[in-house]
Design a protein around this motif. Structure first.
Motif, mmCIF file in Angstrom:
data_model
loop_
_atom_site.group_PDB
_atom_site.id
_atom_site.type_symbol
_atom_site.label_atom_id
_atom_site.label_comp_id
_atom_site.label_asym_id
_atom_site.label_seq_id
_atom_site.Cartn_x
_atom_site.Cartn_y
_atom_site.Cartn_z
ATOM 1 N N LEU A 238 -41.577 -10.699 -14.520
ATOM 2 C CA LEU A 238 -41.225 -9.134 -15.163
ATOM 3 C C LEU A 238 -43.426 -8.427 -14.133
ATOM 4 O O LEU A 238 -44.143 -9.569 -14.459
ATOM 5 C CB LEU A 238 -41.661 -8.554 -16.634
ATOM 6 C CG LEU A 238 -40.041 -9.085 -17.056
ATOM 7 C CD1 LEU A 238 -40.647 -8.543 -18.761
ATOM 8 C CD2 LEU A 238 -39.333 -8.532 -15.899
ATOM 9 N N CYS A 283 -36.474 -0.831 -16.504
ATOM 10 C CA CYS A 283 -37.279 -2.747 -16.621
ATOM 11 C C CYS A 283 -36.039 -3.433 -16.707
ATOM 12 O O CYS A 283 -35.658 -4.655 -16.732
ATOM 13 C CB CYS A 283 -37.269 -2.144 -18.147
ATOM 14 S SG CYS A 283 -39.059 -1.408 -18.434
ATOM 15 N N CYS A 286 -35.616 -5.237 -13.381
ATOM 16 C CA CYS A 286 -36.749 -5.943 -13.432
ATOM 17 C C CYS A 286 -36.141 -7.388 -14.376
ATOM 18 O O CYS A 286 -36.146 -9.005 -13.747
ATOM 19 C CB CYS A 286 -37.817 -5.711 -13.545
ATOM 20 S SG CYS A 286 -38.491 -4.335 -12.676
#
Ligand code: SF4
Ligand code: SF4
Ligand SMILES: [Fe+2]
Lengths: 303, 262
Positions: A238, A283, A286
């Motif tokens: 990440l 997110c 990712c």
């Protein structure tokens, strides 16, 4: 102007900054000469939500990055080369470390590239150009990036080659049915025709934010990162685990979330080193694809 | 252990036992206190099992590379992390070949190697690792590693000298306070400069720090012939014979890539 991103209210995991490896600069804010339909921060000639960074701001951040041990510097926008100080900014940066610049390749001037060639030659470090082209035919690319952009980006590639740069072509997977092997082959053929006989390619997922929401769709409610999902997960994949991004409005957790108010972590790098809870649907992208923003040479494994 | 002041350090061997043999002789002739290898014993070349007797007979002190961890623990790939389909295809081929031709005693031996070593060299605290002190398969290229990042590694890991390999190309950077980072290069294949020799490093503290990169010629036509008879890819053989990398180019940064032919 865009509406700030909503935040999830379900329990979410926090990601700590393991080490600040990559320092990003939102160097042209949200200003771009193009208006791509998949742009996750809806950049355009008129989107001044974020503005240009000047040399002084970049220099201060570079100085601040030295004791923090930053490894590499990345420049993005918008279109970085709309920033009139882009060349001096890169010249400065190459005294500190390696620089990568994410560009649409459509606005280069030869005199800028000549200066950058000299700057890279005088430096220990690499200057990487990453040029976004989203299809290996004008038809495919222009449908997403706008009429005439394929030919203009190809001209940009030829200009880079003429100045001894070996651009990395970054391709967003804009069609769900896209076959990566066919993409790689198609691009290799087209780039060879431009005189690029050892093309470097990176295929990226799209982020379902900004203009991409209207082009395809936004995130579904279940597309989110839960605390359990991160339990056996390599957080090094990440960006927020090893990066921060400097904008004209402060330092944010990652270049993806600059439109989220909670993603602004402070005014300086020192203030921005705190953990960040993954409160956004983006997110999830990712999490699914990992390392979508770093160069292959960093040795972070793509998922 | 007696005080050391001059050591030979080998990078990835990649099954190139002919280069390893030549390097051991060469280093002995130059006079060193000890021999080290920073891992990646397998990959690329022929006959993996021929590397181990040499390492043991000459007391080459090894650490694990990503390859050794993978082979030793029966993992499904080499953890190089290529994303380019062509690079991946070749990486898989060489991994499968090496895995199938490494006997279980040697696999166990690799599995038990340490991940890092610390040694005192004169007044310098030396940390030996494979990729970087913080991540075994991290690529530290000369052109994409800032000096202040290396300072951070030296601080965080309390080392005056950090030695690594993994990328395949040697380099040295002097840091503050007479500290140093050295990528020792590799014995396994030439370094993409159109020459057929490979490289290793002699590191000394007598009492000042000095690193000398040694270009090593070995019987590369013999290696190429053996690779052919083992049906290893022509692309690999070409690298041995020409000194240019033909595969796994994706991970090279711009500057290092530009120096090569492909
Ligand atoms: S995707 Fe890139 S080139 Fe396209 S509008 Fe956004 S910033 Fe500009
Ligand atoms: S969008 Fe990606 S990089 Fe940004 S905070 Fe979420 S997981 Fe981290
Ligand atoms: Fe390795």
């Amino acid at each position: 102007m865009s509406i700030p991103l909503p935040i999830l209210d379900a329990p979410v995991p926090s990601v700590s900054l393991a080490h600040l490896d990559d320092l990003w600069f939102q160097v042209s804010g949200t200003v771009c000469n193009l208006t791509c339909h998949h742009c996750f921060i809806s950049c355009s000639p008129h989107n001044h939500t974020f503005g240009f960074l000047d040399v002084e701001t970049v220099r201060r951040a570079l100085e601040e990055s030295v004791p923090l041990g930053v490894k590499e510097y990345y420049f993005t926008g918008g279109e970085p080369f709309l920033n009139r100080e882009m060349v001096p900014i890169l010249e400065w940066t190459l005294r500190y470390g390696p620089a990568s610049i994410l560009t649409n390749g459509t606005v280069f001037k030869d005199e800028w590239l000549e200066r950058l060639r000299r700057a890279e030659d005088a430096s220990l470090y690499s200057l990487e150009f990453r040029v976004s082209i989203d299809g290996f035919t004008a038809e495919d690319n222009d449908a997403v990036r706008g009429s005439g952009t394929f030919d203009r980006a190809m001209r940009g590639v030829r200009q880079l080659l003429a100045h001894g740069f070996l651009p990395i072509i970054t391709v967003a997977r804009t069609r769900d049915d896209a076959d990566d092997v066919a993409l790689v082959k198609g691009f290799a053929r087209v780039l060879k025709a431009q005189g690029y006989d050892r093309p470097r390619l990176k295929i990226l997922p799209t982020l379902r934010l900004g203009a991409e929401v209207d082009r395809q769709r936004g995130y579904r409610d279940e597309e989110r990162v839960s605390p359990e999902m991160l339990e056996d997960f390599d957080q090094g994949l990440l960006i927020c685990n090893h990066s921060r991004v400097v904008t004209d409005r402060g330092v944010y957790v990652c270049p993806i979330l600059i439109e989220a108010a909670d993603a602004r972590l402070g005014a300086t790098l020192a203030e921005s080193l705190t953990p960040y809870p993954l409160r956004h649907h983006a997110c999830f992208t990712c999490y699914q694809y990992g390392t979508i923003c770093s160069n292959a040479s960093s040795g972070r494994r793509d998922a | 252990m007696p005080e050391m002041e001059r050591i030979a350090v080998f990078g990835g061997i990649y099954n190139n036992y002919l280069a390893l043999d030549a390097a051991i002789q060469d280093a002995r002739q130059r006079g060193v206190d000890a021999l080290y290898c920073l891992g990646d014993l397998g990959a690329f070349g022929p006959h993996p099992d021929r590397v181990f007797p040499l390492l043991r007979e000459h007391a080459v002190q090894c650490i694990q590379g990503n390859y050794d961890i993978s082979i030793g623990n029966d993992l499904s790939d080499c953890q190089c992390g290529y994303t380019d389909p062509r690079d991946n295809y070749f990486a898989r081929l060489s991994y499968q070949y090496t895995y199938q031709h490494t006997n279980s005693a040697n696999r166990d031996w690799m599995k038990d190697l340490p991940g890092q070593r610390r040694r005192q060299l004169g007044r310098y605290r030396v940390l030996m690792c494979h990729g970087s002190p913080r991540r075994m398969n991290e690529f530290l290229w000369e052109s994409t590693t800032s000096t202040h990042f290396l300072e951070h590694l030296a601080d965080a890991h309390q080392a005056d000298v950090i030695l690594g390999t993994h990328t395949g190309i040697k380099w040295h950077r002097q840091l503050s306070g007479d500290r140093h980072f050295v990528n020792v290069g590799v014995l396994g294949r030439p370094e993409n400069d159109g020459r057929t020799n490979v490289w290793y490093a002699i590191v000394e503290a007598r009492p000042e720090f000095r690193v000398e990169f040694i270009p090593l010629a070995y019987d590369h036509p013999a290696l190429a012939a053996e690779m052919r008879s083992e049906r290893l890819p022509d692309e690999f053989v070409e690298t041995v014979l020409t000194g240019w990398w033909t595969t796994c180019l994706e991970v090279l940064p711009a500057r290092e890539r530009r120096r090569g032919k492909w």
